[in-house]
Structure formats: structure tokens, C-alpha cells
Write an enzyme that holds these catalytic residues in place. Structure first.
Site, PDB file in Angstrom:
ATOM      1  N   LYS A 100       0.932  -1.040  -0.104  1.00  0.00           N
ATOM      2  CA  LYS A 100      -0.080  -0.175   0.088  1.00  0.00           C
ATOM      3  C   LYS A 100       0.868   1.241   0.233  1.00  0.00           C
ATOM      4  O   LYS A 100       0.505   2.365  -0.735  1.00  0.00           O
ATOM      5  CB  LYS A 100      -1.029   0.062   1.203  1.00  0.00           C
ATOM      6  CG  LYS A 100      -0.340  -0.251   2.555  1.00  0.00           C
ATOM      7  CD  LYS A 100      -0.544  -1.767   3.030  1.00  0.00           C
ATOM      8  CE  LYS A 100       0.431  -2.082   3.851  1.00  0.00           C
ATOM      9  NZ  LYS A 100      -0.075  -3.143   5.055  1.00  0.00           N
ATOM     10  N   LYS A 200      -4.557   3.536   2.828  1.00  0.00           N
ATOM     11  CA  LYS A 200      -5.542   2.799   2.261  1.00  0.00           C
ATOM     12  C   LYS A 200      -6.723   3.494   1.885  1.00  0.00           C
ATOM     13  O   LYS A 200      -7.354   3.249   1.034  1.00  0.00           O
ATOM     14  CB  LYS A 200      -6.198   1.577   3.412  1.00  0.00           C
ATOM     15  CG  LYS A 200      -4.914   0.808   3.462  1.00  0.00           C
ATOM     16  CD  LYS A 200      -5.033  -0.362   4.580  1.00  0.00           C
ATOM     17  CE  LYS A 200      -4.071  -1.413   4.746  1.00  0.00           C
ATOM     18  NZ  LYS A 200      -4.144  -2.173   5.961  1.00  0.00           N
ATOM     19  N   GLY A 297      -2.763 -10.507   7.782  1.00  0.00           N
ATOM     20  CA  GLY A 297      -2.454 -11.891   7.997  1.00  0.00           C
ATOM     21  C   GLY A 297      -2.007 -12.627   6.453  1.00  0.00           C
ATOM     22  O   GLY A 297      -2.475 -12.146   5.472  1.00  0.00           O
TER      23      GLY A 297
HETATM   24  N1  HSE Z   1      -0.416  -4.087   8.989  1.00  0.00           N
HETATM   25  C1  HSE Z   1      -1.528  -3.840   8.341  1.00  0.00           C
HETATM   26  C2  HSE Z   1      -2.764  -4.069   9.136  1.00  0.00           C
HETATM   27  C3  HSE Z   1      -1.401  -5.177   7.385  1.00  0.00           C
HETATM   28  O1  HSE Z   1      -2.599  -4.376  10.207  1.00  0.00           O
HETATM   29  O2  HSE Z   1      -3.755  -3.888   8.555  1.00  0.00           O
HETATM   30  C4  HSE Z   1      -2.325  -5.424   6.553  1.00  0.00           C
HETATM   31  O3  HSE Z   1      -2.389  -4.113   5.376  1.00  0.00           O
END
Ligand code: HSE
Length: 407
Positions: A100, A200, A297
Site C-alpha cells: 500500500k 488505504k 495476515g
Molecule cells: N499492518 C497491516 C494491518 C497489514 O494491520 O492492517 C495489512 O495491510
């Protein structure tokens, strides 16, 4: 047979290898040919691992191999993933990523390069882990004017907040667990300071509203200041504190925000716990829709990457069309957005009303003597912040969710 490579054999990269092996039969049936991993690039060695014999430390082994048509980039970060991705697309190879950071920073350019070379740069796994939210925005909801995107978009922080609320765990203990389970970023500040959710929502909002939204223009607050007493107040009010990433279309433009918010039980996002993520998308025809699944995950994220790999193989020689211009969108300031706020301050109702005007849901917690929690009236954020500056004894405050604002 389609030959692919994986760059970065960490949590997600190894998950991609495992998923392609575990589901070989189903994938072959759906693609019409076998999808085989020819190379895995990593700096480390993996003695005894099933990928041991196809491991390389040399990027050129992938770049210069004409048989490799699709490359999975699960290295994370910008270096060397950015120059590597650029070179691969220019060499006519499609790239699928969970990165991302790279998509939010250079996605526009990389998509343009992919288009110029009739290949694809796909990034379903960059938002919401295993939730296929990007496909929804790119295909299912293309008849809509999107009015709002709101979600829990970071698994690590949701895991921490849930553990603090439900199991009374300390922040550091919960973060350590999230790291052990492979949810957290290499530098977990990106999770707990809200940057990951910010990237995101910038990606999803760009797709939703059709213009590029730079992640660094999105006001972002993390969860490091959320304390156990704040969580107790939320519980007493029938609410939960959740790290929400949101963007909304107003008459004069679009605003976006990432912040911990206090949301009521009538908001379905309160029920999203642990590592789970959920995204609500509101369209002007369809109304509100909601998508739920594992936000982080190994296998859930790998599943999203593999879906992209399959799309690339099936659409070899063409670029899958997405409605997303390279034009930048300037966001409205969130200061204008009206909503109620939760405030926790020293003193009583008299002091609260003197500082914030009429308040409701005044709450006193046993063990938190000399302070109260309450909800203000609906006011634009800039007005609330003026009250905040003038008020004395404020311990913490949170924005209340949209549902309450409407109620
Ligand atoms: N570190 C991110 C989270 C991983 O905990 O959502 C997934 O993008």
C-alpha cells in the site's frame, strides 16, 4: 502454463506461494492453465522451505526471464520495490502487489506505465487484506456516484483496540501479539499512528471518486493516545472506540480523515473486532453496502494477491480498465464537518456546559474521581476546537460517528 515470480518471501509472499500450491487444482481449473512459481526473490535463504530450490538473490533473474509474465511484489516499502516494479512493467510483465505504501505513493505513475505496455499493475491486497473491495469499486459499483467510504482498514490497530476493550490487555502487550501473528508492519508506527489506514483510504477514495487523492493530504491521527479509561467511558455510553478511515462527498467537494472515533452500537462497524476489517461504501443509487473480512495476515492477504495474479494471466496482452484519472483532487478541510464530540474533562457538568454549551450523556466512572465524560451538541470541528482551546482540564476527546450526528 503461466510462470510467475514472487519478490519478497515474508508473511504475504510465503502466503502467496502456499495458496498457489494448496489451491493448485481449483486455480488451474479457473485459469485454464497451471500457474507456477518459477522464482522467489529474497535477500535471505530458506533452507528446507519448499521454495528453497527456486530462490534467487538476483533481481535480474526475474527481470530477464521471458517466461515470467506476472510478478508478485510483496517486499513492502519503496526501495527497491519502486524501481523494481517500474522495470518489470517496462519489460512487459504485470505486477500484483500488497504494498500500500508504494501504491499510495507511486500508484498513478505505475498504472500509467502498465497501460503503456499493455500489462497490469493490480493492488487488491493493498486495502483491507482479504476483502475484495477494490474489485467492488472497479466493477460492481461503477454505475454509482460514490458518496462515502468509511472503514476499519487496519487489522493491527483493530486487534489492539479490541484486546484493550474486551480482554483488558495493555496496549504494548496487544501490539506484541499483533506482531507475532504477522499483522503489523515492519515498523508498527505505520499501524498505530494511522499512516497505514491513511494510505488505504487514499487509495480507496481515489478509486471511488475517480481522481487521485494524495495520502499526505489526509488528516491522520493514530491510537497511541487511547487509554483504558477512555475505553471504559465508551463502554459506559454503549459505544466503542475504533480507528476509522473515512471520506465523504459534500456539495462543494470531498473530505477525508483517519482518526479514532467513538461509535455507537447501531453502527455496524462497532461489531468488527480483532484483526477483521470492514468497509462501508455508500452510493447514490444502491445506498450503503458493507464488505467484511480479515484485514491482515498471511493467507487472507495472499488470497487477494492470487486473485490479481489470476486476473493478469487471464487478461494477458491487455490492461484491465479502471476509472481513475491521474488528476489530483484537493480535499476539503475537515474543520467544516459538523458532528458531536465526546469529551472527558476535570470538573462537572457546570464546567462542561460553560466550555462547550449544552451537553448530554454526562457520565461519571467509579474510580475516575473529579472528572466526567459527556457528548457535545453537533458543531463544526473548527468551532469545537475553539471551545477546546478555551476549556480547562480536558483530558481527552473523540469525534462521534456519523450515525449519532444524524440521530
Ligand atoms: N499492518 C497491516 C494491518 C497489514 O494491520 O492492517 C495489512 O495491510
Amino acid at each position: 502454463m503461466a510462470q510467475i515470480a514472487i519478490m519478497g518471501y515474508g508473511t504475504v509472499g510465503a502466503g502467496v506461494f502456499k495458496t498457489l500450491t494448496m489451491n493448485e487444482e481449483a486455480i488451474t481449473r479457473r485459469v485454464g492453465e497451471k500457474v507456477s512459481v518459477k522464482r522467489v526473490l529474497d535477500l535471505r535463504d530458506f533452507p528446507g522451505d519448499p521454495a528453497e530450490n527456486i530462490l534467487t538473490h538476483n533481481f535480474e533473474d526475474i527481470l530477464n526471464d521471458p517466461e515470467i509474465s506476472v510478478v508478485v511484489e510483496t517486499m513492502g516499502g519503496l526501495k527497491p520495490s519502486y524501481p523494481f516494479t517500474k522495470q518489470l512493467l517496462e519489460a512487459g510483465k504485470s505486477v500484483c502487489t500488497s504494498n500500500k505504501e508504494l501504491v499510495a505513493e507511486h500508484g498513478v505513475e505505475l498504472r500509467e506505465i502498465a497501460k503503456a505496455h499493455s500489462v497490469n499493475y493490480l493492488f487488491e491486497a493493498s486495502c483491507g487484506g482479504g476483502i475484495p473491495i477494490i474489485r467492488v469499486l472497479n466493477t460492481s459499483l461503477t454505475a454509482e456516484e460514490i458518496e462515502e467510504v468509511t472503514g476499519i482498514l487496519n487489522g493491527t490497530t483493530n486487534y489492539i483496540l479490541t484486546s484493550m476493550a474486551e480482554e483488558e490487555k495493555e496496549f504494548d502487550v496487544a501490539l506484541k501479539e499483533a506482531q507475532q501473528k504477522g499483522y503489523a508492519e515492519l515498523h508498527p508506527e505505520a499501524d498505530v499512528e494511522g499512516w497505514d489506514a491513511c494510505r488505504k483510504i487514499a487509495i480507496l477514495s481515489s478509486l471511488a471518486y475517480g481522481k487521485h487523492i494524495g495520502w499526505n493530504g489526509v488528516p491522520t491521527e493514530g491510537i497511541t493516545k487511547v487509554d483504558r479509561t477512555d475505553i471504559d467511558y465508551a463502554k459506559a455510553l454503549g459505544c466503542r472506540i475504533k480507528l476509522l478511515a473515512t471520506s465523504r462527498r459534500e456539495e462543494n467537494g470531498i473530505w477525508a480523515l483517519v482518526a479514532p472515533m467513538m461509535i455507537g452500537k447501531e453502527n455496524p462497524l462497532t461489531a468488527v473486532d480483532g484483526v477483521m476489517n470492514a468497509v462501508m461504501v455508500k452510493g447514490n443509487a444502491v445506498g450503503t453496502t458493507m464488505y467484511y473480512g480479515s484485514g491482515a495476515g498471511s493467507l487472507p492477504t495472499a488470497s487477494a494477491v492470487c486473485g490479481d495474479v489470476i486476473d493478469c494471466v487471464k487478461s494477458a496482452g491487455t490492461t484491465i480498465r479502471t476509472e481513475y484519472s491521474t488528476e489530483n483532487l484537493t480535499l476539503l478541510p475537515v474543520d467544516e464537518v459538523p458532528r458531536p464530540f465526546f469529551v472527558r474533562m476535570k470538573g462537572g457538568e457546570k464546567e462542561a456546559e460553560a466550555a462547550f454549551g449544552p451537553v448530554s450523556h454526562v457520565t461519571k466512572l467509579p474510580g475516575a474521581e473529579g472528572e466526567i465524560g459527556f457528548i457535545t451538541g453537533v458543531m463544526p470541528e473548527k468551532e469545537f476546537k475553539k471551545c477546546l482551546t478555551a476549556a480547562e482540564g480536558v483530558i481527552s476527546w473523540y469525534r462521534r460517528g456519523k450515525k449519532e450526528e444524524e440521530a
